[in-house]
Design an enzyme around this catalytic site. Sequence first.
Site, short mmCIF file in Angstrom:
data_model
loop_
_atom_site.label_atom_id
_atom_site.label_comp_id
_atom_site.label_asym_id
_atom_site.label_seq_id
_atom_site.Cartn_x
_atom_site.Cartn_y
_atom_site.Cartn_z
N ARG A 198 0.81 -1.22 0.00
CA ARG A 198 0.00 0.00 0.00
C ARG A 198 0.85 1.27 0.00
O ARG A 198 0.50 2.27 -0.64
CB ARG A 198 -0.92 -0.05 1.24
CG ARG A 198 -1.85 1.13 1.41
CD ARG A 198 -2.79 0.86 2.58
NE ARG A 198 -3.40 2.06 3.11
CZ ARG A 198 -4.56 2.54 2.69
NH1 ARG A 198 -5.24 1.93 1.75
NH2 ARG A 198 -5.04 3.63 3.23
N ILE A 250 -6.64 8.16 -0.67
CA ILE A 250 -6.64 6.70 -0.77
C ILE A 250 -7.48 6.23 0.42
O ILE A 250 -7.26 6.68 1.55
CB ILE A 250 -5.20 6.15 -0.76
CG1 ILE A 250 -5.14 4.63 -0.75
CG2 ILE A 250 -4.36 6.69 0.37
CD1 ILE A 250 -3.71 4.07 -0.96
N SER A 251 -8.47 5.39 0.16
CA SER A 251 -9.43 5.03 1.21
C SER A 251 -8.78 4.24 2.35
O SER A 251 -7.74 3.61 2.17
CB SER A 251 -10.56 4.19 0.62
OG SER A 251 -11.12 4.83 -0.49
N GLN A 252 -9.45 4.28 3.51
CA GLN A 252 -9.03 3.52 4.69
C GLN A 252 -8.93 2.02 4.31
O GLN A 252 -9.80 1.51 3.61
CB GLN A 252 -10.13 3.74 5.73
CG GLN A 252 -9.99 3.05 7.04
CD GLN A 252 -11.30 3.16 7.83
OE1 GLN A 252 -12.32 3.66 7.34
NE2 GLN A 252 -11.27 2.69 9.05
#
Length: 214
Positions: free
Chosen positions: A35, A61-63
């Site tokens: 990530r 960028i999403s959780q």
Amino acid sequence: MIDLNKARENMVRDQLMPRGINDPRVLAAMRKVPRHRFMEEALWGEAYGDYPVPIGERQTISQPYIVALMTQALELKGQKKVLEIGTGSGYQAAILAELSRKVYSIERIRSLFLRARKIFDELKYFNIVLKVYDGTLGWPEESPFDAIIVTAASPDIPAPLLEQLAPKGRMVIPVGDRYSQTLKKITRTDEGFEEEDLGGVRFVSLIGEHGWKD
Ligand code: SAM
């Protein structure tokens, strides 16, 4: 210096498994995809935290948990063809690429598209194709899709995306106002569409012909 591999392992153990992410293939993909590589190096220390992280252009960028939840809801078994709206950093597309035959991802901001394309080349994700476009119109030439994931908040479900969903296909999309939304899972059945609520979320806006106007 923090051990990023260890941090990723801890993310899966502490943030995903206790919250009901239990599909072994999704957990394996979340363990594998680096990530941090989808972020600026200055933010790598934040890569495995339990929150969204800025990626420039006022986008995020999403959780990790939300990425895993949406991916699990798509039930990607076998050789599936997936459409993503909102490439952003490219992280979600990489997770999908681990679990499907081919991923089509659309981003409206060119600089994000260019950065994602570069990282996919570096990490050798050759089963992701990208384009810069209004994703609310879908990708009709490549439809139908076994799964569609929309990673930006929409006032409604864009009609072109429903049309491009294959029989028995699944779509996951945050629907609501600009500040809070409900994550919806739509399944195409013989009779029409079934809808299920997966909980409250907060996404940046989906901007386009069938989304918000600006
Ligand atoms: N999936 C991304 C990731 O893994 O980093 C996160 C996406 S971010 C929360 C939402 C993205 O949707 C932004 O990059 C934004 O520019 C994009 N977006 C918004 N409206 C769009 C549209 N109509 N078509 C394509 N992309 C759009």
